[in-house]
Design an enzyme around this catalytic site. Structure first.
Site, PDB file in Angstrom:
ATOM      1  N   SER A 177     -13.728  56.426  72.798  1.00  0.00           N
ATOM      2  CA  SER A 177     -14.030  56.474  71.374  1.00  0.00           C
ATOM      3  C   SER A 177     -15.476  56.807  71.042  1.00  0.00           C
ATOM      4  CB  SER A 177     -13.658  55.137  70.725  1.00  0.00           C
ATOM      5  OG  SER A 177     -14.391  54.068  71.294  1.00  0.00           O
ATOM      6  N   HIS A 205      -7.209  57.573  70.224  1.00  0.00           N
ATOM      7  CA  HIS A 205      -7.863  58.765  69.677  1.00  0.00           C
ATOM      8  C   HIS A 205      -7.241  60.066  70.193  1.00  0.00           C
ATOM      9  CE1 HIS A 205     -11.194  56.571  67.744  1.00  0.00           C
ATOM     10  NE2 HIS A 205     -11.022  55.712  68.748  1.00  0.00           N
ATOM     11  N   LYS A 235      -5.803  56.633  63.072  1.00  0.00           N
ATOM     12  CA  LYS A 235      -6.654  57.781  63.386  1.00  0.00           C
ATOM     13  C   LYS A 235      -5.950  59.064  62.920  1.00  0.00           C
ATOM     14  CE  LYS A 235      -8.908  54.609  65.889  1.00  0.00           C
ATOM     15  NZ  LYS A 235      -8.529  53.188  65.906  1.00  0.00           N
TER      16      LYS A 235
END
Length: 390
Positions: A177, A205, A235
């Site tokens: 991240s 992610h 996300k």
């Protein structure tokens, strides 16, 4: 915010004041603010631009109308609704797993999964740059985490070979991240399999972004290679919550023993309905990933020409490591004055001496948006040249 804490007993007043002073002195105090409507957001994780997508917003509204504002109970009492069941079934089918389990947040998913599977007799092996929720999950379980060097499967192999534990769990972020690089999933799977360890990938992610169908960094791997896959909806899918996917026996075990699943109210059905619509868009509109890839390439090409301190990451997370906390905050403030929001990331989130601007790109960014960001960064690069407000 005042330094004094008049309602706290004196020992607590002294403790809180000292902690505040230490963090502020080190330029590590975090500040919340409301993002202005006109600001360009290069700090969030809305990688595919789905948070403001009209179809996703309408699905949320319809979900609230059909199922209510809240689930009102935990999944194991009466809060597991038809919309939750549908989302879990769709996720499992998309990711090629037998089952999926929806959690209210990604942090809760990682805490719950590790706590359900591990105890002080379990050997955990974690990448040195894993997310805080993975480390905290190990702490909650009372299990010791052995940290292998970042993306270094040879180091992992050495640690596994020395372990005499019967149960071994290898854990890695998929996309890291703060650095934006990607785990060597195939190599991790091979090493884990050789040592009869269970592999868990947290692809918060990567889900929606990587892979031909948006299945993330594990797309193309089998459930045997990656038995446990965690992902989030907050996300690329633009909503909120998370999931863990795996075979039926693993998911059943987690549902029974994960305290952050058992003892909390189920995800609001409006969020679940919005996530279902976002999932349909991710699966059916690959052009969003293509547009995101174009934006990443544009930013990297132009940033390199400006001699900005780029990493090797080719994901939407593009860190510019500036090293010094004061310099990082100065650059972020200058960009803020230009109406551009970026993340100013400092220790302890990243190691000492690696403070950075965490820049994130989205499919919703226009070329003019990225050019405005680059113009602001170029001015910052010129040392204390003030930005002109766009």
């Amino acid at each position: 915010m005042p330094d004094a804490t008049p309602n706290a007993p004196q020992p607590w007043h002294d403790y809180l004041s000292a902690a505040r002073h230490a963090r502020q002195t080190a330029n590590r105090w975090r500040t919340r603010r409301v993002l202005p409507d006109a600001a360009l957001d290069f700090a969030g994780n809305d990688y595919l631009g789905l948070a403001l997508e009209p179809r996703v917003r309408e699905a949320a509204a319809d979900g609230a109308r059909r199922f209510g504002a809240g689930a009102t109970a935990s999944h194991l009492v009466s809060g597991h609704l038809a919309v939750h069941e549908t989302l879990e079934r769709e996720l499992a089918e998309w990711l090629g797993r037998e089952r999926a389990l929806v959690f209210s947040t990604g942090y809760m998913a990682n805490l719950g999964v590790i706590q359900a599977l591990a105890d002080r007799n379990t050997a955990l092996f974690q990448d040195r740059l894993n997310h805080a929720s993975l480390l905290d999950g190990a702490a909650l379980a009372g299990a010791r985490s052995r940290r292998f060097h970042h993306r270094d499967t040879a180091d992992l192999e050495r640690l596994l070979a020395r372990s005499e534990a019967a149960l071994k769990l290898v854990i890695s972020d998929g996309v890291f991240s703060m650095d934006g690089d990607v785990a060597n999933v195939t190599e991790l799977a091979a090493v884990a399999r050789r040592h009869q360890a269970l592999l868990m990938i947290d692809d918060a992610h990567g889900i929606g972004v990587l892979g031909d169908t948006g299945g993330g960094c594990t797309e193309g791997t089998s459930p045997t290679e990656v038995p446990l896959l965690v992902g989030t909806f907050g996300k690329a899918l633009g909503t909120g919550g998370a999931f863990v996917a795996g075979d039926a026996s693993l998911i059943d075990h987690i549902a029974q023993f994960a305290r952050s699943y058992v003892y909390t109210t189920a995800q609001p059905p409006a969020v679940t309905a919005a996530t279902l619509e976002a999932l349909n868009i991710v699966r059916g509109e690959p052009e969003r990933r293509a547009r995101l890839a174009d934006n990443i390439a544009l930013f990297r090409r132009e940033a390199a020409s400006l001699d900005l301190p780029l990493s090797d990451a080719t994901t939407p997370i593009q860190p510019l490591t500036l090293g010094d906390e004061t310099r990082t905050l100065r650059w972020a403030a200058r960009l803020d004055a230009c109406g551009v929001a970026v993340g100013a990331i400092r220790p302890p989130t990243v190691p000492d001496g690696q403070a950075r601007l965490r820049i994130t790109l989205s499919a919703r960014h226009a070329r003019a948006d990225i050019e405005r960001l680059l113009e602001g960064l170029a001015r910052c690069r010129q040392e204390d040249t003030p930005c002109a407000t766009a």
